[in-house]
Design a protein around this motif. Structure first.
Motif, short mmCIF file in Angstrom:
data_model
loop_
_atom_site.label_atom_id
_atom_site.label_comp_id
_atom_site.label_asym_id
_atom_site.label_seq_id
_atom_site.Cartn_x
_atom_site.Cartn_y
_atom_site.Cartn_z
N THR A 44 16.84 15.64 84.56
CA THR A 44 18.20 15.55 84.03
C THR A 44 18.72 16.92 83.60
O THR A 44 19.92 17.12 83.50
N ASP A 45 17.81 17.87 83.34
CA ASP A 45 18.19 19.23 82.97
C ASP A 45 18.49 20.09 84.19
O ASP A 45 19.43 20.87 84.19
N ALA A 46 17.62 19.97 85.21
CA ALA A 46 17.70 20.89 86.34
C ALA A 46 17.09 20.26 87.59
O ALA A 46 16.22 19.40 87.50
N ALA A 47 17.56 20.74 88.72
CA ALA A 47 17.00 20.32 90.01
C ALA A 47 15.63 20.97 90.18
O ALA A 47 15.30 21.94 89.49
N PRO A 48 14.80 20.46 91.11
CA PRO A 48 13.45 21.01 91.29
C PRO A 48 13.43 22.53 91.54
O PRO A 48 12.58 23.22 90.99
N GLU A 49 14.34 23.04 92.36
CA GLU A 49 14.33 24.49 92.61
C GLU A 49 14.66 25.28 91.35
O GLU A 49 14.10 26.36 91.12
N GLU A 50 15.53 24.74 90.51
CA GLU A 50 15.83 25.40 89.24
C GLU A 50 14.64 25.29 88.30
O GLU A 50 14.35 26.21 87.53
N GLY A 51 13.94 24.18 88.37
CA GLY A 51 12.73 24.01 87.57
C GLY A 51 11.68 25.05 87.94
O GLY A 51 11.02 25.61 87.06
N ARG A 52 11.58 25.34 89.23
CA ARG A 52 10.63 26.39 89.66
C ARG A 52 11.05 27.75 89.12
O ARG A 52 10.21 28.55 88.71
N GLU A 53 12.35 28.01 89.10
CA GLU A 53 12.85 29.28 88.54
C GLU A 53 12.57 29.36 87.04
O GLU A 53 12.23 30.43 86.53
N LEU A 54 12.71 28.24 86.35
CA LEU A 54 12.39 28.20 84.92
C LEU A 54 10.91 28.54 84.71
O LEU A 54 10.56 29.31 83.81
N ARG A 74 19.08 34.13 82.65
CA ARG A 74 20.54 34.31 82.60
C ARG A 74 21.18 33.97 83.95
O ARG A 74 22.31 33.48 83.99
N LYS A 75 20.46 34.20 85.03
CA LYS A 75 20.97 33.81 86.36
C LYS A 75 21.12 32.29 86.42
O LYS A 75 22.11 31.77 86.94
N LEU A 76 20.13 31.57 85.89
CA LEU A 76 20.21 30.11 85.83
C LEU A 76 21.37 29.67 84.93
O LEU A 76 22.10 28.73 85.24
N LEU A 77 21.55 30.37 83.81
CA LEU A 77 22.61 30.02 82.89
C LEU A 77 24.00 30.29 83.46
O LEU A 77 24.97 29.62 83.09
N ALA A 78 24.09 31.24 84.38
CA ALA A 78 25.38 31.50 85.04
C ALA A 78 25.82 30.28 85.84
O ALA A 78 27.01 29.98 85.93
N LYS A 79 24.84 29.57 86.41
CA LYS A 79 25.14 28.35 87.18
C LYS A 79 25.28 27.13 86.28
O LYS A 79 26.05 26.22 86.56
N HIS A 80 24.46 27.08 85.23
CA HIS A 80 24.39 25.92 84.33
C HIS A 80 24.42 26.43 82.88
O HIS A 80 23.36 26.58 82.26
N PRO A 81 25.60 26.68 82.33
CA PRO A 81 25.72 27.31 81.01
C PRO A 81 25.03 26.58 79.86
O PRO A 81 24.67 27.21 78.87
N ALA A 82 24.82 25.29 79.96
CA ALA A 82 24.21 24.55 78.87
C ALA A 82 22.78 24.11 79.20
O ALA A 82 22.29 23.12 78.65
N LEU A 83 22.10 24.84 80.04
CA LEU A 83 20.73 24.50 80.42
C LEU A 83 19.79 24.94 79.29
O LEU A 83 19.36 26.09 79.22
N ALA A 84 19.53 24.02 78.38
CA ALA A 84 18.78 24.33 77.16
C ALA A 84 17.43 25.00 77.42
O ALA A 84 17.08 25.96 76.72
#
Length: 146
Positions: A44-54, A74-84
């Protein structure tokens, strides 16, 4: 499992407080990373590829590559500003880089929206210790253990 993790976090926090109150000239010791709590993500926070980046960004934090970690987060936050998890990760990267006041602001921003987020509470507690605010650190740890 949350209670066990919270109890361990509280015990770690007391240890951090005890050791963090002594004056030191060292910046950030690598052993401190053991006190960090990985800001896990869910689908619910992020897609799998974003999870790998995290996860890659977290590995940078652990390896002491604070600038690289901050850039990834910060690159992830540029796409998803509220990605805790990314915001909390930036906080840990800043903390690892010795930028404590900035880290604390990042943690507080997440806690305004997610007041019971254990990794963020742990980060806020560590930042409070570094700023000499032991009572605030204990309050964050108690909230994490609740």
């Amino acid at each position: 499992m949350r209670n066990g993790r919270a109890a361990l976090l509280l015990l770690s926090g007391v240890t951090v407080l005890a050791s963090g109150c002594a004056p030191t000239t060292a910046r950030v010791a690598p052993a401190e990373v053991q006190e960090y709590v990985f800001p896990a993500w869910s689908p619910t926070d992020a897609a799998p590829e974003e999870g790998r980046e995290l996860q890659k960004a977290w590995q940078d934090v652990v390896a002491g590559k604070s600038a690289a970690a901050e850039k990834r987060y910060r690159k992830l936050l540029a796409k998803h500003p509220a990605l805790a998890p990314a915001e909390t990760g930036v906080g840990y990267a800043l903390l690892r880089a010795g930028r404590v006041a900035e880290a604390n602001r990042m943690f507080q921003g997440v806690l305004a929206r997610r007041p019971d987020d254990v990794p963020t509470l742990a980060g806020a507690a560590l930042a409070a210790v570094r700023e000499g605010r032991a009572e605030d650190a204990l309050a964050h740890l108690r909230r994490a253990a609740a």
